[in-house]
Design an enzyme around this catalytic site. Sequence first.
Site, PDB file in Angstrom:
ATOM      1  N   PHE A   1      38.774  31.244  32.171  1.00 30.14           N
ATOM      2  CA  PHE A   1      39.713  31.920  31.276  1.00 30.14           C
ATOM      3  C   PHE A   1      39.063  32.325  29.957  1.00 30.14           C
ATOM      4  O   PHE A   1      39.743  32.501  28.957  1.00 30.14           O
ATOM      5  CB  PHE A   1      40.946  31.035  31.024  1.00 30.14           C
ATOM      6  CG  PHE A   1      41.458  30.357  32.259  1.00 30.14           C
ATOM      7  CD1 PHE A   1      41.955  31.113  33.310  1.00 30.14           C
ATOM      8  CD2 PHE A   1      41.423  28.987  32.390  1.00 30.14           C
ATOM      9  CE1 PHE A   1      42.417  30.502  34.470  1.00 30.14           C
ATOM     10  CE2 PHE A   1      41.873  28.368  33.549  1.00 30.14           C
ATOM     11  CZ  PHE A   1      42.374  29.117  34.585  1.00 30.14           C
TER      12      PHE A   1
ATOM     13  N   ILE B   1      35.152  32.423  39.289  1.00 30.10           N
ATOM     14  CA  ILE B   1      35.875  31.628  38.286  1.00 30.10           C
ATOM     15  C   ILE B   1      37.300  31.352  38.752  1.00 30.10           C
ATOM     16  O   ILE B   1      38.185  31.057  37.949  1.00 30.10           O
ATOM     17  CB  ILE B   1      35.846  32.312  36.904  1.00 30.10           C
ATOM     18  CG1 ILE B   1      36.457  33.721  36.942  1.00 30.10           C
ATOM     19  CG2 ILE B   1      34.420  32.385  36.395  1.00 30.10           C
ATOM     20  CD1 ILE B   1      36.549  34.382  35.559  1.00 30.10           C
ATOM     21  N   GLY B   2      37.496  31.456  40.065  1.00 29.83           N
ATOM     22  CA  GLY B   2      38.813  31.190  40.629  1.00 29.83           C
ATOM     23  C   GLY B   2      39.551  32.450  41.028  1.00 29.83           C
ATOM     24  O   GLY B   2      40.663  32.402  41.547  1.00 29.83           O
TER      25      GLY B   2
ATOM     26  N   ASN C   1      41.837  43.495  47.025  1.00 31.16           N
ATOM     27  CA  ASN C   1      42.431  42.515  47.936  1.00 31.16           C
ATOM     28  C   ASN C   1      43.833  42.162  47.439  1.00 31.16           C
ATOM     29  O   ASN C   1      43.986  41.360  46.531  1.00 31.16           O
ATOM     30  CB  ASN C   1      41.552  41.263  47.999  1.00 31.16           C
ATOM     31  CG  ASN C   1      42.090  40.225  48.983  1.00 31.16           C
ATOM     32  OD1 ASN C   1      43.105  40.449  49.649  1.00 31.16           O
ATOM     33  ND2 ASN C   1      41.410  39.094  49.059  1.00 31.16           N
ATOM     34  N   PRO C   2      44.865  42.764  48.019  1.00 32.11           N
ATOM     35  CA  PRO C   2      46.223  42.565  47.502  1.00 32.11           C
ATOM     36  C   PRO C   2      46.648  41.091  47.504  1.00 32.11           C
ATOM     37  O   PRO C   2      47.462  40.690  46.672  1.00 32.11           O
ATOM     38  CB  PRO C   2      47.109  43.361  48.464  1.00 32.11           C
ATOM     39  CG  PRO C   2      46.201  44.259  49.205  1.00 32.11           C
ATOM     40  CD  PRO C   2      44.825  43.678  49.161  1.00 32.11           C
TER      41      PRO C   2
ATOM     42  N   LYS D   1      40.310  49.032  38.566  1.00 30.43           N
ATOM     43  CA  LYS D   1      40.545  48.548  37.200  1.00 30.43           C
ATOM     44  C   LYS D   1      40.632  47.021  37.280  1.00 30.43           C
ATOM     45  O   LYS D   1      40.738  46.442  38.352  1.00 30.43           O
ATOM     46  CB  LYS D   1      41.844  49.116  36.651  1.00 30.43           C
ATOM     47  CG  LYS D   1      41.820  50.633  36.433  1.00 30.43           C
ATOM     48  CD  LYS D   1      43.140  51.105  35.852  1.00 30.43           C
ATOM     49  CE  LYS D   1      43.100  52.588  35.512  1.00 30.43           C
ATOM     50  NZ  LYS D   1      44.400  53.056  34.969  1.00 30.43           N
TER      51      LYS D   1
ATOM     52  N   GLU E   1      43.536  39.768  33.704  1.00 33.88           N
ATOM     53  CA  GLU E   1      44.119  39.398  32.415  1.00 33.88           C
ATOM     54  C   GLU E   1      45.425  40.109  32.097  1.00 33.88           C
ATOM     55  O   GLU E   1      46.224  39.621  31.303  1.00 33.88           O
ATOM     56  CB  GLU E   1      43.077  39.634  31.307  1.00 33.88           C
ATOM     57  CG  GLU E   1      41.906  38.674  31.493  1.00 33.88           C
ATOM     58  CD  GLU E   1      40.720  38.949  30.585  1.00 33.88           C
ATOM     59  OE1 GLU E   1      40.749  38.499  29.445  1.00 33.88           O
ATOM     60  OE2 GLU E   1      39.762  39.597  31.046  1.00 33.88           O
TER      61      GLU E   1
END
Length: 754
Positions: free
Chosen positions: A238, A464-465, A647-648, A717, A721
């Site tokens: 994060f 990072i997850g 990847n929806p 895009k 975040e």
Amino acid sequence: MARDTADLFGKPTPRIDGVAKVTGAARYASDEPTANPAFAYLVTSDIARGRVGGFRLSEAKAVPGVIDILTHDNVGDLAKPPAQMDGGPTTTTLETDQIWHDGQIIAIIVAESYEAAREAARKVGVDYLAEPPSATFESPGVTIEPHKTGEESKDPMKGDAPAALAAAEVKIDSRYSTPTQHHNPLELFTTTCVWDGPNLTIYEGSQAMWGLKANVAKQLGLDPAQVRTVSHYVGGAFGSRGGTTARTAWIAIAAKRLGRPVKLVATRDDGFTIATYRAETQQRLALGASRDGKLTALIHEGWEVTSRPSGYNVAGTETTARMYACRNISTAVHVVHADRNTPGFMRAPPETPYMFALESGMDELAYALGMDPIELRRVNDTQIDPVSGKPFSSRSLMACFDQAAAKFGWSNRNPKPGAMRDGDWLIGWGCATATYPTNIGPAAARLAVTPEGKIKVQLAAHEIGTGAYTVVAITAARSLGLKVEDATVMLGDSSLPPVTVAGGSNNAATTANVVYKACEEVRRQLAQAAAADPASPLHGADPASLKLENGTLAGQGGASEPFKTALERVTGGVLEVYAENAPQGAKPGAVAGLYEGKSAMVRGTGREDVVTFAFGAQFVEVRVHARTREIRTPRVVSAFSAGTIVNPMAAHSQFMGGALWGLSAALLEATQIDRKSARYVNTNLADYLIPVNADVPEIEIIMVPEEDDRVNPLGIKGIGEIGITGMNAAVANAVFHATGKRVRDLPIRAESLL
Ligand code: MOS
């Protein structure tokens, strides 16, 4: 030229590392096997300002198993402080006797066991030469100065906003504040250092493998080639693992002194002061409009707390000034230096606090105008960035509002505050714009493919997850017309080709574009060889027209040959390619810079031709109890348009996680600071409030299709975040609608409504 990506992306794909994660096979940094490690425990400062007069160490040294105690007295000259995210110094640690903030590392115990190190740490006596600290805004002794502007941040300004505001038919002028927040990733902050002769390996969860490598090498005076960083999985970042913090070099020094690996797993409360955090802000937002709702003036000023030596700030006015058409804009950002640790990135660092003010202000203006808040956004929607005059590469903000509003049932809303009620519960419906710039970085990657269709992709990107392994696997497999399950992806190791920092939601765009480029090179080689081979059914075809699909190299009119045949024509066995990608807008030498540890990211406002942002609209229903003022949030609907969705399945989780964190920020989260001692007081997950399952409603996510052939070749895009960015204001606006009370200071808790 943009590529039609429908054949590559958009299919829900389970994470390729999902099984490893849920079975415990995935190795986080401190899980990496290390032979015979010693264990470190941090001694941190109890005061926020002053000096260490001296240590009393005899009791600590007497604890059985204690091997070494590092203090500025015995190691201070062995490392330089790490460079901060803004290039300036971070709050230093063992270099001198100076205390910059509460919780600063002042000594490190190394022992045979974690328990022995901990016991010794508690027996260290420290004689402090304490001075009265300055905690935060309005504390005596803080110093305030305008933030540094430069290429990256310019304080958007145009026209004459004060005059336009004075002349505006309708206006609002409000003050807002946002609190200190800490990331608290589940994986604690850990560092394990292993020396092999002159070479150092660092196991540490990181968002910047090559950045950490270069930064620590510099601190220790090593050739970067001597340093390797490893971080195969990261248990939440994060932003907290984007920069280099003080501990890493000191654990390396501890390991060097011992001639033995040293492992540090810092405590949860250490994480509040040895890493970065989201600093508290104060803001002024003034909006002027004509009676029809058209904005005539926007003034946005921010004040942000930082440490004494660092000028770190997030300057979210760079985003808020670009949201709506407006001829007169004035912005300014100030930093307030206090006796605090240096803040840093935290999910949507600029947008989370600054969009709270803008989007609360837009709601206030809508009420002042007697206008529907969605209509106010529509009247001021623009395809041109009002600051730079450049077009948005794409902007589907109103499509997001329309789809989310329909799903939410906004047309049934009675706009009068307090008018909607269900028994004892006051109902409030609020909405806000979400946005995040589309950033992309340079990257390099190696890709190897076998005749059997097995793919190996290597690049020092970061999991990072967010599903980074799967993004790479999808891109490689589908670009080569092969199977996702046949792709092996290696990330998180500085011995792999470098990739920019995993920050600013750039990972999918950055990694997919470079991996696609590598696959294109494979396709080109196969196509050329096939077209030139009289024995091939594709002989004579235009190589550019040949495609890799369904395990074949295919031409027009049904001619094709198996992938294996095509590959074996160019190589006896494995075909390996190396690709570099410098995205549009990158400075010359961006990829070479990666090899020196620079991130060289191209920001959403960093291009000559367009500005690049993703957009969204977030809707919240709150219920406020008429007597107790308890606040519940039974419904959240968010719509986002963020270009190509790779990847929806993973994207849904990212959007949902963002919205959930937004609820948390709006209603619960705050690190409390004792103003007298400048210490954080709720440094644990019991007192730092976050939602539990019972607090979380159904969060509906709508992905509004958007094709963007200008943002980057694959039209991707960022999505990591944006999900948090509209939530603070959407909640505050809903609370106003429920109660008639405008809360401008976060978090909004029952006591805010008494
Ligand atoms: Mo993100 S806060 O840019 O890691």
